[in-house]
Design a protein around this motif. Structure first.
Motif, PDB file in Angstrom:
ATOM      1  N   ASP A 181       0.849  -1.184   0.000  1.00 31.82           N
ATOM      2  CA  ASP A 181       0.000   0.000   0.000  1.00 31.82           C
ATOM      3  C   ASP A 181       0.894   1.246   0.000  1.00 31.82           C
ATOM      4  O   ASP A 181       1.759   1.387   0.867  1.00 31.82           O
ATOM      5  CB  ASP A 181      -0.879  -0.021   1.247  1.00 31.82           C
ATOM      6  N   PRO A 182       0.695   2.170  -0.968  1.00 30.58           N
ATOM      7  CA  PRO A 182       1.550   3.364  -1.020  1.00 30.58           C
ATOM      8  C   PRO A 182       1.279   4.368   0.088  1.00 30.58           C
ATOM      9  O   PRO A 182       2.044   5.315   0.261  1.00 30.58           O
ATOM     10  CB  PRO A 182       1.232   3.963  -2.390  1.00 30.58           C
ATOM     11  N   LEU A 183       0.224   4.175   0.854  1.00 33.07           N
ATOM     12  CA  LEU A 183      -0.131   5.057   1.969  1.00 33.07           C
ATOM     13  C   LEU A 183      -0.352   6.499   1.516  1.00 33.07           C
ATOM     14  O   LEU A 183       0.358   7.420   1.898  1.00 33.07           O
ATOM     15  CB  LEU A 183       0.930   5.004   3.083  1.00 33.07           C
ATOM     16  N   PHE A 184      -1.392   6.681   0.706  1.00 35.22           N
ATOM     17  CA  PHE A 184      -1.793   8.034   0.319  1.00 35.22           C
ATOM     18  C   PHE A 184      -2.343   8.765   1.533  1.00 35.22           C
ATOM     19  O   PHE A 184      -2.927   8.149   2.438  1.00 35.22           O
ATOM     20  CB  PHE A 184      -2.866   7.990  -0.769  1.00 35.22           C
ATOM     21  N   VAL A 185      -2.216  10.076   1.556  1.00 35.93           N
ATOM     22  CA  VAL A 185      -2.717  10.873   2.677  1.00 35.93           C
ATOM     23  C   VAL A 185      -4.229  10.714   2.818  1.00 35.93           C
ATOM     24  O   VAL A 185      -4.740  10.427   3.902  1.00 35.93           O
ATOM     25  CB  VAL A 185      -2.326  12.362   2.510  1.00 35.93           C
ATOM     26  N   ASP A 186      -4.997  10.886   1.738  1.00 37.81           N
ATOM     27  CA  ASP A 186      -6.463  10.788   1.789  1.00 37.81           C
ATOM     28  C   ASP A 186      -6.995  10.550   0.374  1.00 37.81           C
ATOM     29  O   ASP A 186      -7.545  11.467  -0.242  1.00 37.81           O
ATOM     30  CB  ASP A 186      -7.057  12.061   2.392  1.00 37.81           C
ATOM     31  N   ALA A 187      -6.850   9.332  -0.142  1.00 36.04           N
ATOM     32  CA  ALA A 187      -7.299   9.033  -1.505  1.00 36.04           C
ATOM     33  C   ALA A 187      -8.790   9.316  -1.703  1.00 36.04           C
ATOM     34  O   ALA A 187      -9.155   9.949  -2.699  1.00 36.04           O
ATOM     35  CB  ALA A 187      -6.956   7.592  -1.881  1.00 36.04           C
ATOM     36  N   PRO A 188      -9.696   8.907  -0.785  1.00 37.92           N
ATOM     37  CA  PRO A 188     -11.116   9.223  -0.998  1.00 37.92           C
ATOM     38  C   PRO A 188     -11.380  10.728  -1.097  1.00 37.92           C
ATOM     39  O   PRO A 188     -12.284  11.168  -1.784  1.00 37.92           O
ATOM     40  CB  PRO A 188     -11.817   8.617   0.221  1.00 37.92           C
ATOM     41  N   GLY A 189     -10.566  11.519  -0.420  1.00 43.90           N
ATOM     42  CA  GLY A 189     -10.704  12.972  -0.460  1.00 43.90           C
ATOM     43  C   GLY A 189      -9.902  13.621  -1.581  1.00 43.90           C
ATOM     44  O   GLY A 189      -9.881  14.843  -1.699  1.00 43.90           O
ATOM     45  N   GLY A 190      -9.217  12.813  -2.382  1.00 44.64           N
ATOM     46  CA  GLY A 190      -8.472  13.338  -3.534  1.00 44.64           C
ATOM     47  C   GLY A 190      -7.032  13.733  -3.247  1.00 44.64           C
ATOM     48  O   GLY A 190      -6.387  14.343  -4.087  1.00 44.64           O
ATOM     49  N   ASN A 191      -6.518  13.380  -2.068  1.00 37.60           N
ATOM     50  CA  ASN A 191      -5.137  13.732  -1.729  1.00 37.60           C
ATOM     51  C   ASN A 191      -4.247  12.492  -1.912  1.00 37.60           C
ATOM     52  O   ASN A 191      -4.240  11.593  -1.067  1.00 37.60           O
ATOM     53  CB  ASN A 191      -5.049  14.254  -0.303  1.00 37.60           C
ATOM     54  N   TYR A 192      -3.501  12.477  -3.012  1.00 39.01           N
ATOM     55  CA  TYR A 192      -2.647  11.336  -3.355  1.00 39.01           C
ATOM     56  C   TYR A 192      -1.179  11.595  -2.997  1.00 39.01           C
ATOM     57  O   TYR A 192      -0.296  10.928  -3.518  1.00 39.01           O
ATOM     58  CB  TYR A 192      -2.810  10.978  -4.831  1.00 39.01           C
ATOM     59  N   ARG A 193      -0.950  12.546  -2.094  1.00 38.36           N
ATOM     60  CA  ARG A 193       0.405  12.734  -1.571  1.00 38.36           C
ATOM     61  C   ARG A 193       0.719  11.555  -0.649  1.00 38.36           C
ATOM     62  O   ARG A 193      -0.181  10.828  -0.233  1.00 38.36           O
ATOM     63  CB  ARG A 193       0.495  14.065  -0.842  1.00 38.36           C
ATOM     64  N   LEU A 194       1.992  11.382  -0.338  1.00 41.24           N
ATOM     65  CA  LEU A 194       2.431  10.225   0.423  1.00 41.24           C
ATOM     66  C   LEU A 194       2.524  10.521   1.915  1.00 41.24           C
ATOM     67  O   LEU A 194       3.063  11.549   2.320  1.00 41.24           O
ATOM     68  CB  LEU A 194       3.801   9.759  -0.086  1.00 41.24           C
ATOM     69  N   GLN A 195       1.993   9.603   2.728  1.00 38.15           N
ATOM     70  CA  GLN A 195       2.134   9.703   4.175  1.00 38.15           C
ATOM     71  C   GLN A 195       3.554   9.329   4.590  1.00 38.15           C
ATOM     72  O   GLN A 195       4.243   8.589   3.877  1.00 38.15           O
ATOM     73  CB  GLN A 195       1.213   8.702   4.876  1.00 38.15           C
ATOM     74  N   ARG A 196       3.956   9.800   5.723  1.00 36.59           N
ATOM     75  CA  ARG A 196       5.226   9.358   6.307  1.00 36.59           C
ATOM     76  C   ARG A 196       5.175   7.839   6.460  1.00 36.59           C
ATOM     77  O   ARG A 196       4.167   7.279   6.856  1.00 36.59           O
ATOM     78  CB  ARG A 196       5.432  10.029   7.664  1.00 36.59           C
ATOM     79  N   GLY A 197       6.252   7.163   6.113  1.00 32.79           N
ATOM     80  CA  GLY A 197       6.307   5.707   6.197  1.00 32.79           C
ATOM     81  C   GLY A 197       5.886   5.000   4.914  1.00 32.79           C
ATOM     82  O   GLY A 197       5.888   3.772   4.859  1.00 32.79           O
ATOM     83  N   SER A 198       5.510   5.752   3.898  1.00 32.89           N
ATOM     84  CA  SER A 198       5.107   5.141   2.625  1.00 32.89           C
ATOM     85  C   SER A 198       6.281   4.388   1.995  1.00 32.89           C
ATOM     86  O   SER A 198       7.409   4.886   1.980  1.00 32.89           O
ATOM     87  CB  SER A 198       4.627   6.218   1.649  1.00 32.89           C
ATOM     88  N   PRO A 199       6.025   3.199   1.429  1.00 31.93           N
ATOM     89  CA  PRO A 199       7.093   2.472   0.743  1.00 31.93           C
ATOM     90  C   PRO A 199       7.516   3.138  -0.566  1.00 31.93           C
ATOM     91  O   PRO A 199       8.512   2.738  -1.165  1.00 31.93           O
ATOM     92  CB  PRO A 199       6.472   1.093   0.478  1.00 31.93           C
ATOM     93  N   ALA A 200       6.789   4.161  -0.988  1.00 28.59           N
ATOM     94  CA  ALA A 200       7.131   4.887  -2.214  1.00 28.59           C
ATOM     95  C   ALA A 200       8.208   5.948  -1.981  1.00 28.59           C
ATOM     96  O   ALA A 200       8.825   6.431  -2.934  1.00 28.59           O
ATOM     97  CB  ALA A 200       5.882   5.557  -2.797  1.00 28.59           C
ATOM     98  N   ILE A 201       8.443   6.303  -0.732  1.00 26.46           N
ATOM     99  CA  ILE A 201       9.379   7.382  -0.416  1.00 26.46           C
ATOM    100  C   ILE A 201      10.823   6.899  -0.545  1.00 26.46           C
ATOM    101  O   ILE A 201      11.200   5.877   0.024  1.00 26.46           O
ATOM    102  CB  ILE A 201       9.115   7.943   1.002  1.00 26.46           C
ATOM    103  N   ASP A 202      11.593   7.637  -1.323  1.00 26.77           N
ATOM    104  CA  ASP A 202      13.032   7.393  -1.500  1.00 26.77           C
ATOM    105  C   ASP A 202      13.353   5.997  -2.034  1.00 26.77           C
ATOM    106  O   ASP A 202      14.375   5.416  -1.695  1.00 26.77           O
ATOM    107  CB  ASP A 202      13.798   7.611  -0.181  1.00 26.77           C
ATOM    108  N   THR A 203      12.477   5.440  -2.883  1.00 22.34           N
ATOM    109  CA  THR A 203      12.726   4.095  -3.416  1.00 22.34           C
ATOM    110  C   THR A 203      12.642   4.037  -4.935  1.00 22.34           C
ATOM    111  O   THR A 203      12.621   2.950  -5.507  1.00 22.34           O
ATOM    112  CB  THR A 203      11.730   3.071  -2.824  1.00 22.34           C
ATOM    113  N   GLY A 204      12.598   5.196  -5.596  1.00 25.64           N
ATOM    114  CA  GLY A 204      12.528   5.209  -7.052  1.00 25.64           C
ATOM    115  C   GLY A 204      13.905   5.127  -7.696  1.00 25.64           C
ATOM    116  O   GLY A 204      14.917   4.910  -7.021  1.00 25.64           O
TER     117      GLY A 204
END
Length: 168
Positions: free
Chosen positions: A104-127
């Motif tokens: 799970d990429p851990l979006f801040v609030d996908a239902p509310g339209g916020n697809y920024r990443l929460q702290r602890g997201s596996p997407a952070i610093d892994t590209g």
């Protein structure tokens, strides 16, 4: 003559597209090669494709997807799609370019339209860092690489603010 690049998307958010009726006619992004040029190629770099039905990506053109997030779509991809350094939730129909995750990429609030990443997201610093990123910005206009390694998806996570103290 080689493959022609027909579409390049960087730092793009593709969300909430849905089709009623003929499920063969829809996707978040549907790339279709022309009759004249079947060698057309589509590239997605640092994109977020989420909440699309019946699919996130559909292609009759070849697609290369790097540093992206494909999440909460009916199927994430169909067609000839090569995916690398990305997060994919629900797809078995792609060519694995390596270093993909299914967490799970851990979006801040996908239902509310916020697809920024929460702290602890596996997407952070892994590209995968690429030359074009040196002076580039993300979808919010922030530096594309903030802490040495690019994030996956269209937004770069903002490092926590504050001071760090070491006490010995």
């Amino acid at each position: 003559q080689g493959t022609a690049l027909r579409l390049l998307l960087r730092n793009t958010l593709v969300i909430g597209n849905a089709v009623d009726g003929n499920q063969d006619l829809g996707a978040g992004l549907w790339a279709r090669a022309s009759v004249q040029d079947r060698s057309a190629r589509v590239m997605l770099e640092n994109c977020t494709v989420a909440g699309n039905l019946p699919e996130g990506l559909r292609g009759s053109s070849d697609m290369d997807v790097t540093n992206s997030i494909l999440w909460n779509n009916g199927m994430d991809s169909t067609g000839t799609v090569t995916i690398a350094y990305s997060i994919i939730e629900n797809s078995s129909d792609y060519i694995d370019g390596g270093e993909n995750l299914s967490d799970d990429p851990l979006f801040v609030d996908a239902p509310g339209g916020n697809y920024r990443l929460q702290r602890g997201s596996p997407a952070i610093d892994t590209g995968l860092n690429q030359p074009w990123m040196a002076d580039a910005t993300d979808l919010d206009g922030l530096p594309r690489v903030m802490k040495g390694t690019v994030d996956r998806g269209c937004y770069e996570a903002i490092p926590p603010a504050g001071s760090l103290f070491f006490i010995r």
